[in-house]
Scaffold this motif. Structure first.
Motif, PDB file in Angstrom:
ATOM      1  N   HIS A  54       0.971  -1.007   0.002  1.00 18.65           N
ATOM      2  CA  HIS A  54       0.154   0.040   0.038  1.00 18.65           C
ATOM      3  C   HIS A  54       1.048   1.162  -0.112  1.00 18.65           C
ATOM      4  O   HIS A  54       2.097   1.223   0.280  1.00 18.65           O
ATOM      5  N   SER A  55       0.300   2.356  -0.635  1.00 27.80           N
ATOM      6  CA  SER A  55       0.952   3.676  -0.189  1.00 27.80           C
ATOM      7  C   SER A  55      -0.148   4.521   0.319  1.00 27.80           C
ATOM      8  O   SER A  55      -1.384   4.203   0.372  1.00 27.80           O
ATOM      9  N   HIS A  56       0.313   5.981   0.478  1.00 24.78           N
ATOM     10  CA  HIS A  56      -0.655   6.833   1.172  1.00 24.78           C
ATOM     11  C   HIS A  56      -0.186   8.275   0.953  1.00 24.78           C
ATOM     12  O   HIS A  56       0.939   8.494   0.507  1.00 24.78           O
ATOM     13  N   ASP A  57      -1.018   9.136   1.124  1.00 30.83           N
ATOM     14  CA  ASP A  57      -0.900  10.534   0.626  1.00 30.83           C
ATOM     15  C   ASP A  57      -0.473  11.433   1.884  1.00 30.83           C
ATOM     16  O   ASP A  57      -0.480  12.562   1.675  1.00 30.83           O
ATOM     17  N   PHE A  58       0.026  10.614   2.703  1.00 29.81           N
ATOM     18  CA  PHE A  58       0.382  11.531   4.101  1.00 29.81           C
ATOM     19  C   PHE A  58       1.790  10.853   4.579  1.00 29.81           C
ATOM     20  O   PHE A  58       2.326   9.870   3.953  1.00 29.81           O
TER      21      PHE A  58
END
Length: 320
Positions: free
Chosen positions: A37-41
Motif C-alpha cells: 500500500h501507499s498513502h498521501d500523508f
C-alpha cells in the motif's frame, strides 16, 4: 502481472485539514497479510515489540527488504509503497503516526538557528537519501533513547485517545518535540560518505537537501525563494545557482513539476473536479493550472481525465 496497490488517503482515517493526524497501534502475525500500500500523508513508524521484514518498493531502487526490530524508527513518505512480511511464529507490534507536515511548526526551518534546522533532517532529508545511506540511517535507538521516545509516544497516545480540551494543540506540540528529539538522535549517528539526495551531485551543499525535502512535503503551500534560500543559509542569488546546478531547472519549474505530478495522481485516483484538484496541489487560479499542466504533460487536465475514463493508453507526458 503487477500486484494491486492499496492507495490510502487521509479521509480513510478521518484526518481533517484542521487536525491532520492519526495514531494507532498495529499488531501483526504471519496469518494476517497486509497488502502492499501507499498513502498521501507521512507515516512515522516506531517498532514497539517483536520483529518483521519491511518490504519497500522504491521508484529509484526497486524492491528492498530489511529486518526491523524494537526501537527502530523510520519515515514513509507520501506515495511510497510498502508492506511487512512475517515468518511463521513471528509477531510485531508497531506504532503508526500518520500526519501532514502542517502538524509541525514551519518556523523551525525558516526562522530558527541552523542547529535547529538540522534537527528536522530526519523528516525532510532521510527519506530521500541514496539506497545504502537511507537504510543504514534507520534510527536504531539504544535503551536510554528508546525509553525517552517511548515516554513521548505514550503522552501522544494518551492525549489522542482521551481527546480532552486542548488535546489537538498538545498533540502538535508533543509531535514536534518527538521529531526534534529524533532529529537529534539522527544527527548524532555515524554517517555515510555517500549520504546525499539522489538529485544532488558533487560538491553541492548538504543544506540544499533540506530544501528539496521540504518542497517534496510542502509542494501545495505558498513559500518564497527568499524563504528557501534562508533555509539553505545562503543568498537568493547563490541559492538559485546551486539549485539549478543540482536539479537542472529553476525553483519555480521544479515546484510546478511536483504539483503537476501530484495532480496527475489525483486525476487517476479520485473523482474530484479539476478546479478542486488544482487548488489542492497549490494552484490558486484554474486557468494557470490548466496552462502549466498542458505545458508539462502535453494535454489539458480535462483531456487527461477523459483519457483515463476511457481506459485507454495516455500519450501525455508524466511530470518529472
Amino acid at each position: 502481472m503487477s500486484p494491486t496497490i492499496l492507495r490510502l488517503q487521509a479521509k480513510t482515517f478521518n484526518m481533517t485539514k484542521a487536525f491532520p493526524f492519526y495514531f494507532f497501534r498495529w499488531m501483526h502475525d504471519h496469518y494476517a497479510k497486509l497488502p502492499l500500500h501507499s498513502h498521501d500523508f507521512i507515516e512515522l513508524v516506531f517498532v514497539w515489540n517483536g520483529s518483521a521484514t519491511h518490504i519497500f518498493n522504491s521508484r529509484q531502487f526497486g524492491r528492498l527488504e530489511y529486518k526491523i526490530y524494537p526501537g527502530d524508527i523510520f519515515i514513509i513518505s507520501p506515495g511510497e509503497e510498502h508492506t511487512y512480511h512475517l515468518d511463521p511464529g513471528e509477531k510485531v507490534e508497531i506504532i503508526n503516526m500518520l500526519f501532514y507536515p502542517e502538524m509541525l511548526e514551519s518556523s523551525l526551518l525558516f526562522e530558527s538557528y541552523q542547529a535547529e534546522r538540522e534537527l528536522m533532517d530526519f523528516l525532510y532529508v532521510q527519506p530521500f537519501l541514496q539506497k545504502e545511506a537511507r537504510f543504514s540511517s534507520i534510527l536504531k535507538l539504544d535503551a536510554i533513547a528508546a525509553e525517552e521516545v517511548m515516554t513521548l509516544v505514550a503522552k501522544i497516545e494518551k492525549e489522542y485517545t482521551a481527546q480532552q480540551k486542548g488535546y489537538q494543540s498538545l498533540v502538535k506540540l508533543l509531535l514536534t518535540e518527538l521529531v526534534l528529539r529524533l532529529g537529534r538522535f539522527y544527527s548524532e549517528r555515524p554517517r555515510l560518505i555517500s549520504e546525499r539526495l539522489l538529485v544532488v551531485q558533487g560538491g553541492t551543499k548538504d543544506k540544499l537537501n533540506r530544501v528539496l525535502g521540504y518542497m517534496e512535503h510542502h509542494y501545495n503551500t505558498d513559500f518564497s525563494v527568499e524563504q528557501l534560500a534562508e533555509m539553505a543559509s545562503c543568498s537568493e542569488r547563490q541559492f538559485a545557482r546551486l539549485f539549478k546546478q543540482a536539479t537542472g531547472t529553476t525553483v519555480i519549474n521544479y515546484l510546478h513539476n511536483l504539483r503537476i505530478k501530484r495532480a496527475q495522481k489525483m486525476l487517476s485516483r479520485t473523482n474530484e473536479k479539476i478546479a478542486a484538484i488544482g487548488m489542492e496541489v497549490g494552484f490558486h487560479d484554474i486557468s494557470f493550472f490548466n496552462r502549466i499542466f498542458k505545458r508539462i504533460v502535453g494535454m489539458s487536465p480535462k483531456e487527461y481525465q477523459a483519457g483515463l475514463s476511457r481506459g485507454g493508453e495516455l500519450e501525455g507526458r508524466t511530470a518529472d
